[in-house]
Design a protein around this motif. Structure first.
Motif: not given
Length: 326
Positions: A205-214, A298-304, A314-325
């Protein structure tokens, strides 16, 4: 190596097998349907959703997945494809990923029926295999996506979207499907691990929120053709940069902005002025800050979870979501 190829590395085998299995999930006895689904399969996008399913499942199950995981990935891709076909009809769009949309080639009536067919195939894939836990996850996502679209339409008519309502719209419209991917992946391998499934749902859900704002930021920033598109302004869609700006400016500026969106959204010069004004009022900077907040949560959840190639992807995916062109 492209970042998407890096993300795929730990699940390359699964993705190859999925690409073999997926066309079977769309098959029909009707020749016209097979022709259309063949067209869809050959024009697939980045396949981020199946990637989320496989990476989540492998992270939770130490790299071992099962047939349920493949079915979960197929279900999510069928439902996602159905929504895209229906969206193109709703938006009267003739192009999808640079190719003609289904409604452009076969008209609206057939496009709606194809969307319905794909939706039913997704639901039946779960029912036929007694995957009722997976079916519940996907059914909730379908309901929320429909509600999110209708909430956006209702609010767009009045242009009275608050920041909280905006978050609710994008949570339902976009984030809920990515949340479903991650909870499906988790549930497919660990159906009794309710805590793990919920953690991964929240992560998605958190990734999806970041994805849509991007996505919303692309409307205001330089795109592949070298200039902001302003499409959301033309369609009177209220996104975060605009909502923030409306809350910051004085009554005279607010009146000008609303008048521009309602009555001058087809005027290129006026749209360009609106984009410039939103930038000057720090609307983009604010939206970027919020996007990064969602990304960090989202990254904080993965630390568990213990370190693994799947967690790293998945960490790469999280970063890709906000850096994609795009």
């Amino acid at each position: 190596m492209k970042i998407t190829e890096q993300i795929k590395l730990p699940i390359a085998q699964e993705m190859d097998l999925f690409e073999e299995k997926f066309p079977e999930a769309m098959s029909s006895k009707v020749a016209l349907l097979n022709k259309i689904t063949h067209y869809i399969v050959n024009r697939k996008g980045k396949q981020m959703r199946p990637m989320f399913v496989f990476l989540t499942a492998k992270m939770l199950a130490n790299g071992i997945i099962n047939e349920r995981t493949y079915r979960g990935a197929s279900v999510i891709e069928l439902i996602h494809t159905a929504t895209l076909v229906h969206d193109d009809v709703v938006d009267d769009s003739n192009k999808r990923r640079g190719f003609f949309s289904i409604n452009a080639l076969w008209k609206n009536k057939i496009a709606v029926l194809v969307g319905d067919f794909l939706l039913s195939k997704g639901l039946l894939l779960s029912i036929d295999n007694n995957d009722f836990d997976l079916l519940k996850i996907i059914s909730v996502a379908v309901r929320e996506m429909s509600e999110g679209e209708l909430l956006q339409i209702e609010k767009a008519r009045r242009l009275d979207i608050t920041e909280d309502v905006y978050y609710e719209i994008i949570r339902q419209k976009t984030a809920t499907l990515i949340a479903a991917c991650c909870s499906l992946g988790a549930c497919s391998v660990a159906p009794k691990d309710t805590e793990g499934i919920e953690k991964m749902r929240k992560f998605g859900e958190l990734i999806g929120m970041a994805f849509q704002i991007k996505d919303d930021l692309f409307d205001y920033t330089e795109d592949a053709i070298g200039k902001p598109t302003g499409i959301d302004i033309k369609e009177q869609k209220m996104t975060l940069p605009m909502i923030y700006t409306l809350n910051q400016c004085n009554p005279k500026e607010k009146s000008w902005l609303i008048n521009s969106i309602k009555n001058h959204n087809k005027d290129k010069k006026r749209v360009a002025e609106v984009i410039r004004f939103v930038k000057d009022q720090n609307g983009l900077a604010y939206a970027e800050q919020k996007m990064i907040e969602f990304q960090q949560k989202a990254l904080n959840i993965l630390q568990d979870f213990p370190d693994s190639a799947y967690k790293e992807a998945l960490e790469l995916m999280v970063n890709y979501v906000i850096k994609r062109k795009k």
